[in-house]
Scaffold this active site. Structure first.
Site, short mmCIF file in Angstrom:
data_model
loop_
_atom_site.label_atom_id
_atom_site.label_comp_id
_atom_site.label_asym_id
_atom_site.label_seq_id
_atom_site.Cartn_x
_atom_site.Cartn_y
_atom_site.Cartn_z
N VAL A 138 -3.05 -62.24 -1.22
CA VAL A 138 -2.21 -62.31 -2.42
C VAL A 138 -0.77 -61.93 -2.09
O VAL A 138 0.18 -62.51 -2.63
CB VAL A 138 -2.78 -61.42 -3.55
CG1 VAL A 138 -2.74 -59.94 -3.19
CG2 VAL A 138 -2.05 -61.67 -4.85
N GLY B 101 -9.99 -65.46 -5.18
CA GLY B 101 -9.58 -64.53 -6.22
C GLY B 101 -8.25 -63.90 -5.85
O GLY B 101 -7.42 -64.49 -5.17
N GLU B 102 -8.02 -62.69 -6.32
CA GLU B 102 -6.79 -61.91 -6.08
C GLU B 102 -5.57 -62.48 -6.80
O GLU B 102 -4.51 -61.88 -6.80
CB GLU B 102 -6.46 -61.81 -4.58
CG GLU B 102 -7.53 -61.19 -3.73
CD GLU B 102 -7.13 -61.13 -2.25
OE1 GLU B 102 -5.95 -61.41 -1.92
OE2 GLU B 102 -8.01 -60.84 -1.42
N GLY B 103 -5.68 -63.68 -7.39
CA GLY B 103 -4.53 -64.36 -7.96
C GLY B 103 -3.94 -65.40 -7.02
O GLY B 103 -2.90 -65.99 -7.33
#
Length: 360
Positions: free
Chosen positions: A110, A329-331
C-alpha cells in the site's frame, strides 16, 4: 429502540445522526457534466467510462466541472477476528500487528502504490489483538482487542460496532479537515475475508458458497470449512437490511465497521470514496444499508478475485474501474484507480470546447 426492543445507546444515536447528515448527490450536475463532455474537442462518448466518472465526480461535488483531487489519502483500518480460532486461514493472527508496523514504516504494498499516485497513508488500529508500535501514521482507536468468534456468537456488541463506525468517521473527518479531497478505503485483518463473506451473504442474500473465497491462501479443504463457517454464522445471526448495525455487529469485523464510518463521513463532506477489495465492499454494504444516499459517493476502484466482491458490487450496482486480478487488500486496488479519477476531473476542467476551435 433497536429491532430487539432495547433502548438505543448514545453511541448508536451518533451513528444514526451521522447517517442522517448525508445528502444525496446532485444528479443535475452529473447531467451538466455529460453535456459539457459532448461539447469538448473530441467525438461525444469517445472517452467511455472516464466520461461517466467525470459526471459522477460532478454529482458528488455538486459542481461542474468538479474540483480536481489533489490530496488523496488511503485509510487502512485494522482489526483481528475471533473466528481465526476456527482454522479459516493458514496465517497466524500475529501477522495483523506485524503488517500494521510495516504500513507505518512505509514498507508494504500500500505504501509503494500510495507513493506512486501521491496519496497519504493513514492507519487506524480499531481492533488489533497485538500491540503495534506507536507511529505518526497510526491512529489508536481500539474498541476491543479483536472480535469474538462469530461462529459461536456475535462478533461484537451493537455498542462496540457503533464505536468502531465512529472511530472510522472521526479519522476521515480529521483527514478531510487537513485538506484530503479523495478517500480510498483499505483493510488489514487476518481472517477478515471470513467476516467479509458473512456480511456479503447477509446483506445480499447470496449463499455462502457464492461469496466465500480462499482469502490469503486457503486450500480446498480449508475453503470448504470456511464456507461452512460462513453459512452457519449467517444462518444464526444475519438480519441484513432489517437491522444493519445488528448485522454488522454480529458478523463483521471492527475494521469493517470503521470503514463504514469512513464512507459515511466522506459522504457527509461530499468527498468521493474509492472502494478496494472484498472487505471494503462488505463495509460499503453495511454503510449503504445504514444510509442509502451514501451509495452515490462510492466508486469501485477494482474487481477483487474474491467471489464475494463481485456479488457485493453487483448488489450495489457499482461497475469496477479496473480488473487486474488483485486480492491483496490494504487499499492497493483502490489506489491504482486514483490517477484515473484525477484525470476524469481534469478533462472536464482543462479541455477546450468545440466552440473554441479556430480561435486565435
Amino acid at each position: 429502540m433497536t429491532p430487539g426492543g432495547n433502548a438505543i445507546s448514545g453511541t448508536e444515536r451518533e451513528v444514526v445522526a451521522l447517517a442522517g447528515a448525508v445528502e444525496a448527490v446532485d444528479g443535475g450536475r452529473a447531467d451538466e457534466a455529460r453535456r459539457r463532455h459532448d461539447g469538448l474537442v473530441k467525438p461525444p462518448g469517445s472517452l467511455g467510462a472516464v466520461e461517466q466518472l467525470g459526471a459522477w465526480l460532478a454529482a458528488v461535488a455538486g459542481r461542474c466541472p468538479p474540483p480536481v483531487p489533489t490530496a488523496p489519502a488511503v485509510v487502512v483500518a485494522a482489526g483481528d477476528h475471533g473466528v481465526h480460532a476456527q482454522g479459516v486461514t493458514p496465517w497466524p493472527q500475529a501477522v495483523t500487528s506485524a503488517m500494521v508496523d510495516m504500513f507505518c514504516q512505509g514498507r508494504a504494498a500500500v505504501n509503494a502504490i500510495a507513493a506512486t499516485v501521491g496519496a497519504r497513508v493513514a492507519v487506524l488500529d480499531v481492533g488489533v489483538a497485538g500491540h503495534p508500535r506507536r507511529h505518526p501514521r497510526l491512529r489508536h482507536a481500539r474498541v476491543r482487542a479483536g472480535t469474538a468468534d462469530l461462529s459461536q456468537g456475535p462478533a461484537m456488541t451493537r455498542e462496540e460496532a457503533a464505536a468502531a463506525v465512529l472511530a472510522g468517521a472521526g479519522l476521515a473527518e480529521e483527514l478531510v479537515g487537513s485538506g484530503v479531497d479523495l478517500l480510498v478505503t483499505g483493510d488489514m485483518g487476518i481472517a477478515n475475508t471470513t467476516a467479509g463473506a458473512c456480511l456479503v451473504a447477509a446483506f445480499t442474500g447470496a449463499g455462502a458458497a457464492a461469496v466465500t473465497g480462499p482469502g490469503a491462501g486457503a486450500d480446498a479443504a480449508m475453503l470448504a470449512h470456511k464456507t461452512a463457517v460462513v453459512a452457519g454464522a449467517v444462518a444464526r445471526h444475519g438480519q441484513g437490511q432489517a437491522d444493519p448495525l445488528g448485522t454488522l455487529a454480529a458478523l463483521g469485523g471492527l475494521e469493517h465497521a470503521a470503514l463504514a464510518g469512513v464512507i459515511l463521513s466522506g459522504a457527509c463532506d461530499r468527498v468521493p470514496v474509492v472502494l478496494d477489495g472484498v472487505n471494503t465492499v462488505a463495509a460499503a454494504l453495511a454503510a449503504t444499508a445504514l444510509c442509502p444516499p451514501a451509495l452515490g459517493y462510492l466508486l469501485a476502484g477494482h474487481r477483487s478475485t474474491e467471489p464475494g466482491a463481485t456479488v457485493a458490487l453487483d448488489h450495489l450496482g457499482l461497475a469496477p474501474l479496473l480488473d487486474l486480478g488483485l486480492r491483496l487488500g490494504e487499499g492497493t486496488g483502490g489506489l491504482l484507480a486514483v490517477p484515473i479519477v484525477i484525470a476524469a476531473a481534469r478533462l472536464l476542467t482543462d479541455m477546450a470546447a468545440v466552440a473554441d476551435l479556430g480561435e486565435g
